[in-house]
Design a protein around this motif. Structure first.
Motif, PDB file in Angstrom:
ATOM      1  N   ASP A 118      70.636  59.929 -12.886  1.00 46.33           N
ATOM      2  CA  ASP A 118      70.014  59.335 -14.071  1.00 46.33           C
ATOM      3  C   ASP A 118      68.490  59.357 -13.957  1.00 46.33           C
ATOM      4  O   ASP A 118      67.782  59.641 -14.933  1.00 46.33           O
ATOM      5  N   PHE A 119      68.001  59.043 -12.763  1.00 46.88           N
ATOM      6  CA  PHE A 119      66.553  59.039 -12.572  1.00 46.88           C
ATOM      7  C   PHE A 119      65.979  60.447 -12.732  1.00 46.88           C
ATOM      8  O   PHE A 119      64.906  60.628 -13.341  1.00 46.88           O
ATOM      9  N   ILE A 120      66.658  61.470 -12.186  1.00 45.68           N
ATOM     10  CA  ILE A 120      66.169  62.857 -12.317  1.00 45.68           C
ATOM     11  C   ILE A 120      66.091  63.250 -13.783  1.00 45.68           C
ATOM     12  O   ILE A 120      65.095  63.822 -14.234  1.00 45.68           O
ATOM     13  N   CYS A 121      67.132  62.927 -14.554  1.00 41.14           N
ATOM     14  CA  CYS A 121      67.115  63.231 -15.994  1.00 41.14           C
ATOM     15  C   CYS A 121      65.959  62.524 -16.682  1.00 41.14           C
ATOM     16  O   CYS A 121      65.227  63.115 -17.480  1.00 41.14           O
ATOM     17  N   TYR A 122      65.805  61.237 -16.339  1.00 46.43           N
ATOM     18  CA  TYR A 122      64.733  60.467 -16.961  1.00 46.43           C
ATOM     19  C   TYR A 122      63.347  60.989 -16.573  1.00 46.43           C
ATOM     20  O   TYR A 122      62.448  61.114 -17.410  1.00 46.43           O
ATOM     21  N   ASP A 123      63.180  61.339 -15.293  1.00 38.61           N
ATOM     22  CA  ASP A 123      61.875  61.787 -14.820  1.00 38.61           C
ATOM     23  C   ASP A 123      61.468  63.095 -15.475  1.00 38.61           C
ATOM     24  O   ASP A 123      60.314  63.263 -15.881  1.00 38.61           O
ATOM     25  N   ILE A 171      68.062  57.141 -23.891  1.00 41.89           N
ATOM     26  CA  ILE A 171      68.642  58.481 -23.996  1.00 41.89           C
ATOM     27  C   ILE A 171      70.106  58.301 -24.332  1.00 41.89           C
ATOM     28  O   ILE A 171      70.825  57.604 -23.615  1.00 41.89           O
ATOM     29  N   ASP A 172      70.567  58.878 -25.384  1.00 45.38           N
ATOM     30  CA  ASP A 172      71.949  58.733 -25.783  1.00 45.38           C
ATOM     31  C   ASP A 172      72.810  59.641 -24.927  1.00 45.38           C
ATOM     32  O   ASP A 172      72.669  60.868 -24.949  1.00 45.38           O
ATOM     33  N   ASP A 173      73.738  59.014 -24.147  1.00 43.20           N
ATOM     34  CA  ASP A 173      74.599  59.797 -23.261  1.00 43.20           C
ATOM     35  C   ASP A 173      75.512  60.727 -24.053  1.00 43.20           C
ATOM     36  O   ASP A 173      75.921  61.774 -23.548  1.00 43.20           O
ATOM     37  N   GLN A 174      75.869  60.329 -25.292  1.00 42.88           N
ATOM     38  CA  GLN A 174      76.807  61.133 -26.059  1.00 42.88           C
ATOM     39  C   GLN A 174      76.163  62.414 -26.578  1.00 42.88           C
ATOM     40  O   GLN A 174      76.828  63.425 -26.776  1.00 42.88           O
ATOM     41  N   SER A 175      74.894  62.385 -26.779  1.00 47.78           N
ATOM     42  CA  SER A 175      74.220  63.592 -27.285  1.00 47.78           C
ATOM     43  C   SER A 175      73.758  64.437 -26.118  1.00 47.78           C
ATOM     44  O   SER A 175      72.577  64.668 -25.915  1.00 47.78           O
ATOM     45  N   HIS A 176      74.738  64.888 -25.322  1.00 48.05           N
ATOM     46  CA  HIS A 176      74.424  65.659 -24.127  1.00 48.05           C
ATOM     47  C   HIS A 176      73.767  66.986 -24.493  1.00 48.05           C
ATOM     48  O   HIS A 176      72.862  67.469 -23.804  1.00 48.05           O
ATOM     49  N   THR A 177      74.204  67.546 -25.595  1.00 44.67           N
ATOM     50  CA  THR A 177      73.669  68.851 -26.000  1.00 44.67           C
ATOM     51  C   THR A 177      72.198  68.745 -26.376  1.00 44.67           C
ATOM     52  O   THR A 177      71.372  69.586 -26.003  1.00 44.67           O
ATOM     53  N   ASP A 178      71.856  67.655 -27.106  1.00 45.07           N
ATOM     54  CA  ASP A 178      70.454  67.475 -27.489  1.00 45.07           C
ATOM     55  C   ASP A 178      69.576  67.240 -26.269  1.00 45.07           C
ATOM     56  O   ASP A 178      68.447  67.725 -26.196  1.00 45.07           O
ATOM     57  N   ALA A 179      70.084  66.484 -25.320  1.00 43.42           N
ATOM     58  CA  ALA A 179      69.290  66.187 -24.136  1.00 43.42           C
ATOM     59  C   ALA A 179      69.035  67.438 -23.318  1.00 43.42           C
ATOM     60  O   ALA A 179      67.966  67.601 -22.725  1.00 43.42           O
ATOM     61  N   GLN A 180      70.014  68.348 -23.287  1.00 45.39           N
ATOM     62  CA  GLN A 180      69.851  69.564 -22.481  1.00 45.39           C
ATOM     63  C   GLN A 180      68.712  70.434 -22.981  1.00 45.39           C
ATOM     64  O   GLN A 180      68.081  71.151 -22.198  1.00 45.39           O
ATOM     65  N   SER A 181      68.464  70.316 -24.264  1.00 46.06           N
ATOM     66  CA  SER A 181      67.375  71.124 -24.796  1.00 46.06           C
ATOM     67  C   SER A 181      66.026  70.662 -24.278  1.00 46.06           C
ATOM     68  O   SER A 181      65.063  71.425 -24.267  1.00 46.06           O
ATOM     69  N   GLU A 182      65.934  69.389 -23.861  1.00 48.95           N
ATOM     70  CA  GLU A 182      64.680  68.845 -23.370  1.00 48.95           C
ATOM     71  C   GLU A 182      64.557  68.904 -21.854  1.00 48.95           C
ATOM     72  O   GLU A 182      63.506  68.649 -21.297  1.00 48.95           O
ATOM     73  N   ILE A 183      65.666  69.162 -21.190  1.00 50.78           N
ATOM     74  CA  ILE A 183      65.632  69.238 -19.720  1.00 50.78           C
ATOM     75  C   ILE A 183      65.485  70.696 -19.323  1.00 50.78           C
ATOM     76  O   ILE A 183      66.319  71.525 -19.672  1.00 50.78           O
ATOM     77  N   ASN A 184      64.476  70.995 -18.576  1.00 45.92           N
ATOM     78  CA  ASN A 184      64.192  72.393 -18.240  1.00 45.92           C
ATOM     79  C   ASN A 184      65.009  72.884 -17.055  1.00 45.92           C
ATOM     80  O   ASN A 184      65.841  72.155 -16.498  1.00 45.92           O
ATOM     81  N   LEU A 185      64.746  74.088 -16.665  1.00 49.01           N
ATOM     82  CA  LEU A 185      65.509  74.729 -15.612  1.00 49.01           C
ATOM     83  C   LEU A 185      65.394  73.996 -14.285  1.00 49.01           C
ATOM     84  O   LEU A 185      66.367  73.882 -13.534  1.00 49.01           O
ATOM     85  N   GLN A 186      64.219  73.483 -13.996  1.00 50.11           N
ATOM     86  CA  GLN A 186      64.042  72.795 -12.718  1.00 50.11           C
ATOM     87  C   GLN A 186      64.843  71.502 -12.655  1.00 50.11           C
ATOM     88  O   GLN A 186      65.342  71.127 -11.596  1.00 50.11           O
ATOM     89  N   SER A 187      65.001  70.827 -13.796  1.00 48.27           N
ATOM     90  CA  SER A 187      65.828  69.631 -13.831  1.00 48.27           C
ATOM     91  C   SER A 187      67.276  69.971 -13.507  1.00 48.27           C
ATOM     92  O   SER A 187      67.935  69.281 -12.722  1.00 48.27           O
ATOM     93  N   GLU A 188      67.783  71.056 -14.126  1.00 49.07           N
ATOM     94  CA  GLU A 188      69.154  71.470 -13.852  1.00 49.07           C
ATOM     95  C   GLU A 188      69.326  71.860 -12.386  1.00 49.07           C
ATOM     96  O   GLU A 188      70.343  71.532 -11.760  1.00 49.07           O
ATOM     97  N   GLN A 189      68.325  72.540 -11.832  1.00 48.98           N
ATOM     98  CA  GLN A 189      68.408  72.953 -10.434  1.00 48.98           C
ATOM     99  C   GLN A 189      68.422  71.735  -9.505  1.00 48.98           C
ATOM    100  O   GLN A 189      69.169  71.679  -8.526  1.00 48.98           O
ATOM    101  N   GLU A 190      67.617  70.722  -9.842  1.00 48.06           N
ATOM    102  CA  GLU A 190      67.570  69.522  -9.016  1.00 48.06           C
ATOM    103  C   GLU A 190      68.895  68.768  -9.053  1.00 48.06           C
ATOM    104  O   GLU A 190      69.380  68.270  -8.034  1.00 48.06           O
ATOM    105  N   LEU A 191      69.499  68.703 -10.242  1.00 52.05           N
ATOM    106  CA  LEU A 191      70.801  68.056 -10.358  1.00 52.05           C
ATOM    107  C   LEU A 191      71.869  68.835  -9.592  1.00 52.05           C
ATOM    108  O   LEU A 191      72.736  68.252  -8.935  1.00 52.05           O
ATOM    109  N   GLU A 192      71.816  70.170  -9.685  1.00 49.31           N
ATOM    110  CA  GLU A 192      72.773  70.996  -8.938  1.00 49.31           C
ATOM    111  C   GLU A 192      72.617  70.778  -7.435  1.00 49.31           C
ATOM    112  O   GLU A 192      73.611  70.674  -6.702  1.00 49.31           O
TER     113      GLU A 192
END
Length: 793
Positions: free
Chosen positions: A617-622, A705-726
């Protein structure tokens, strides 16, 4: 459960009458068991030695007058109408008073305090602090020795509560079983009472690990039947033997009693004070019920029942001056109902003993949470009922001591003398702390607190002095026990503070951590490394020692600080403070997990999974915050991922997200030249800032951040965020290691003899013979990595 407990102070006003009456009924079994069985032994202890029952009845009527006014002034006026209002977010007890005082004045000796803690919803002040602080507050804060004296006072009260947990089962069960003297010969009775009492005590303690929730539904009916029973017996004796006994309620009979008996009468007050044993439970168990419920139960049922019981016994004794038995409760019970009354009395004594044993477990757990008691294993016996705990080591130790007291003293006189001193000491401590609460928390004039202290303190000192005269006749036991336990608790707390100061002055800089890499032969291995420390900032010395001996650490590194704050409960949504240590590419984080002194610590499996969820959650928020910042700046995301500007900023990551409520919270401090995105207490924290609050204007900013709108949130999270979560979830799959310090503490050269004895022998003996931090944190042995550390304090 924590949220409900945190709001109980507010919700109590909104409870319906039906709910309040149900709580009042349930409180009978938990709160009033000890107080309700006091008629079993009060008169017997009072007339045991110092005074004799005479034909003039002045002694028995004087004793009744003392009992009536003591019950009226102490439990009714002091506790029900004053002390119960000094709650701490709905919680009561010695530590509740102490934590309230610590929040309103800088007198706490607890380490790793943060300004961030003051933002907790349960860290509320009764009234906004006055601009001109009182002289009492300034004097307390100025003199450090008063901080230590206040802590010792609290520890003394705590030790006496533990002593009461040892003595109450002995005197209550022994007094109830003593009723068998009416059904067997004196020779048989002499050899039967002790074994039967010990058998009941062994069974009582042996069943503790099952938890009280399994038989708790029987507690309230048993106490209710007992109270109705003694009320009916009291009315019968008053009507049948002496209907004018009510005249003895006049204070004039106290004067006549002391005038005739003089010193012997004063010494006999040590038996009369037993009528208020268990009064402290009304305040200590406040968190399980409500103020209104406890007030109604005592005022309209317990208090009248006790007064009728004592009046009935006095009425019977006023017409029976020559009896074949000692003065006791069962003498006044009609022969036709003695068997059923004996059975109910034994059951009521077991319930009263159970309540004080549970209270002993609770206060030891609170002491341990605040670093004032050696680590012990705490078992939660119920998943549904908050606060139902069992401590094996304490349970068996109490059982052994309780049996030893029963066999060693062999009568209620000596046990009563010991119990009376313990009870009055706890009440004196409560009176002193409540006087401070009146000044510091309620902001009332000091003269009001002084009147409270003098009035109730003088009553309690009168009884306390009478108890001290019985030093050689049993009162030495709680004094010896209190000295031993207070010494143990203070030595443990002192060494804990010194260890924290050593860690604080030997922590490693962030630059050292960031410099670790392949060029120095340091490898990053798969998995999550949880480094436990008491520090809220900086890199702990035990981690540097770990890397020095084993040149590798985990791909995901989390510095975890599990700390206690001076509130009873921390809501789950405000428990986790999460931030980065270094740039995002380093994959290092800091997580501060905050618990109140009554909170239930999570088991390691749920803690590990929840910690990973909070990190995610913190990584997404940051990164969400980074994307928002990119709207106003031209900095690239890549450059930001290699900067460590976010180090030291901690966000409150909530564990619940209700409709309309923010999923993320962050505190901001608005200063003249900059706007900080975190708490000032963790922004490049220095030693002074870490221990002392920073005066600044605070404002709360909420991001949702609305948890249900996962698709909308993904548009704002860049590649490095996804890599950090992975990386985070891959490390979770690889396994988690718990890195803890295995400490040995010794006093530095030149220390005083007392300090060397306390640290080198006392603390290290306790550390070796108590549970380790891995047991307290419930760390599985297969995942444990211990780092040896020598603390020179």
């Amino acid at each position: 459960m924590d949220l409900e407990h945190g709001k109980c102070w507010d919700s109590s006003k909104k409870d319906s009458w039906k709910t309040i009456l149900i709580l009042a009924y349930q409180s009978l079994g938990v709160v009033y068991g000890d107080l309700g069985i006091s008629p079993l032994y009060v008169y017997k202890s009072t007339f045991a030695e110092d005074i004799q029952h005479s034909n003039t009845n002045e002694e028995i009527f004087g004793a009744l007058s003392f009992v009536f006014w003591t019950l009226t002034l102490v439990p009714l006026f002091k506790y029900v109408f004053i002390v119960l209002r000094a709650d701490d977010n709905g919680e009561g007890g010695t530590f509740a008073l102490y934590s309230s005082i610590c929040r309103h004045a800088k007198v706490s000796l607890l380490p790793n305090r943060q300004v961030a803690d003051e933002a907790l919803s349960t860290y509320k002040l009764e009234q906004p602090p006055e601009k001109n602080s009182s002289r009492v507050k300034m004097y307390l804060e100025k003199h450090k020795f008063l901080h230590t004296a206040l802590l010792i006072l609290v520890l003394l009260g705590t030790c006496m509560v533990i002593g009461d947990g040892l003595l109450t089962p002995a005197i209550s069960v022994f007094s109830a079983v003593s009723g068998l003297e009416f059904f067997m010969s004196k020779e048989h009775h002499q050899y039967a009472v002790i074994p039967i009492t010990c058998f009941i005590i062994v069974c009582l303690f042996a069943l503790q690990h099952y938890g009280t929730h399994r038989v708790g539904f029987l507690f309230a009916p048993v106490v209710l039947i007992w109270l109705l029973c003694i009320s009916a017996l009291g009315l019968y004796n008053i009507i049948h033997w002496n209907s004018h006994v009510y005249q003895a309620l006049s204070p004039y009979y106290m004067f006549k009693f002391l005038k005739k008996t003089r010193k012997r009468g004063w010494m006999s007050l040590g038996g009369i004070l037993l009528c208020i044993t268990g009064s402290e439970a009304m305040f200590a168990d406040l968190g399980h019920f409500s103020y209104a419920a406890i007030q109604i139960a005592f005022t309209f049922l317990v208090y009248p029942a006790l007064i009728l019981a004592y009046m009935g016994q006095a009425a019977y004794l006023s017409k029976h001056h020559e009896t074949n038995y000692q003065i006791s409760f069962f003498v006044s019970v009609p022969e036709s109902v003695r068997w059923p009354v004996l059975v109910v009395a034994i059951l009521a004594s077991i319930v009263g003993s159970q309540a004080i044993i549970s209270g002993t477990f609770s206060i030891i757990n609170q002491s341990q949470s605040l670093g004032c008691f050696p680590r012990v294993k705490v078992v939660h016996t119920s998943d549904k009922i908050h606060g139902q705990i069992y401590i094996p080591e304490v349970n068996w130790l109490l059982m052994i001591l309780c049996i030893a007291v029963t066999i060693g003293f062999r009568d209620t006189k000596h046990i009563g003398n010991a119990s009376g001193l313990a009870v009055m000491t706890v009440m004196l401590v409560t009176t002193c702390l409540t006087a401070l609460v009146i000044i510091l928390c309620w902001h009332k004039p000091p003269i009001l607190a002084l009147c409270f202290l003098l009035f109730f303190g003088s009553i309690e000192l009168l009884y306390f002095s009478a108890s001290l005269t019985k030093f050689r006749e049993g009162a030495w036991l709680p004094i010896l026990l209190a000295l031993l336990l207070t010494t143990i608790m203070f030595v443990w707390h002192y060494a804990t503070i010194k260890k924290y100061e050593f860690d604080l002055h030997n922590k490693v800089s962030l630059e050292w951590l960031l410099a670790l890499g392949p060029s120095l032969g340091i490898a990053r291995v798969p998995g999550i490394g949880l480094v436990f420390t008491d520090l809220t900032s900086g890199i702990p010395a035990n981690f540097s020692r770990f890397v020095t001996n084993l040149p590798a650490f985990h791909r995901i590194l989390v510095f975890v600080c599990v700390k206690s704050v001076p509130v009873p409960h921390v809501p789950p949504a405000e428990r986790y403070l999460v931030g980065r240590v270094g740039p995002a590419a380093h994959r290092s984080y800091r997580c501060i997990v905050r618990y109140g002194y009554r909170d239930v610590h999570q088991d390691v499996d749920s803690f590990e999974s929840e910690l990973v969820d909070r990190l995610a959650d913190f990584i997404c928020y940051d990164w969400y915050k980074t994307d928002r910042a990119n709207l106003y700046t031209d900095d690239s995301v890549t450059s930001r991922s290699n900067e460590s500007t976010s180090d030291g900023r901690l966000a409150v990551i909530g564990t619940v997200s209700l409709s309309g409520a923010p999923a993320y919270e962050i505190e901001e401090t608005l200063q003249p030249a900059s706007v900080s995105g975190g708490f000032t207490s963790v922004e490049s924290v220095t030693d002074v800032i870490e221990m002392e609050p920073v005066r600044a204007v605070q404002r709360r900013v909420r991001f949702a951040i609305d948890d249900q709108s996962h698709t909308d949130a993904q548009s704002e999270i860049n590649l490095q965020s996804e890599q950090e979560l992975e990386d985070l979830f891959a490390a979770q799959q690889a396994g988690t290691a718990f890195i803890l310090g295995h400490s040995h503490v010794r006093a530095k050269q030149g220390s005083s003899l007392l300090k060397r004895l306390a640290v080198n022998f006392g603390y290290n003996f306790l550390r070796r013979n108590c549970r380790g931090p891995d047991v307290a944190l419930k760390v599985p042995p297969v995942s444990l990595l211990e780092v040896g550390m020598v603390y020179v304090v």
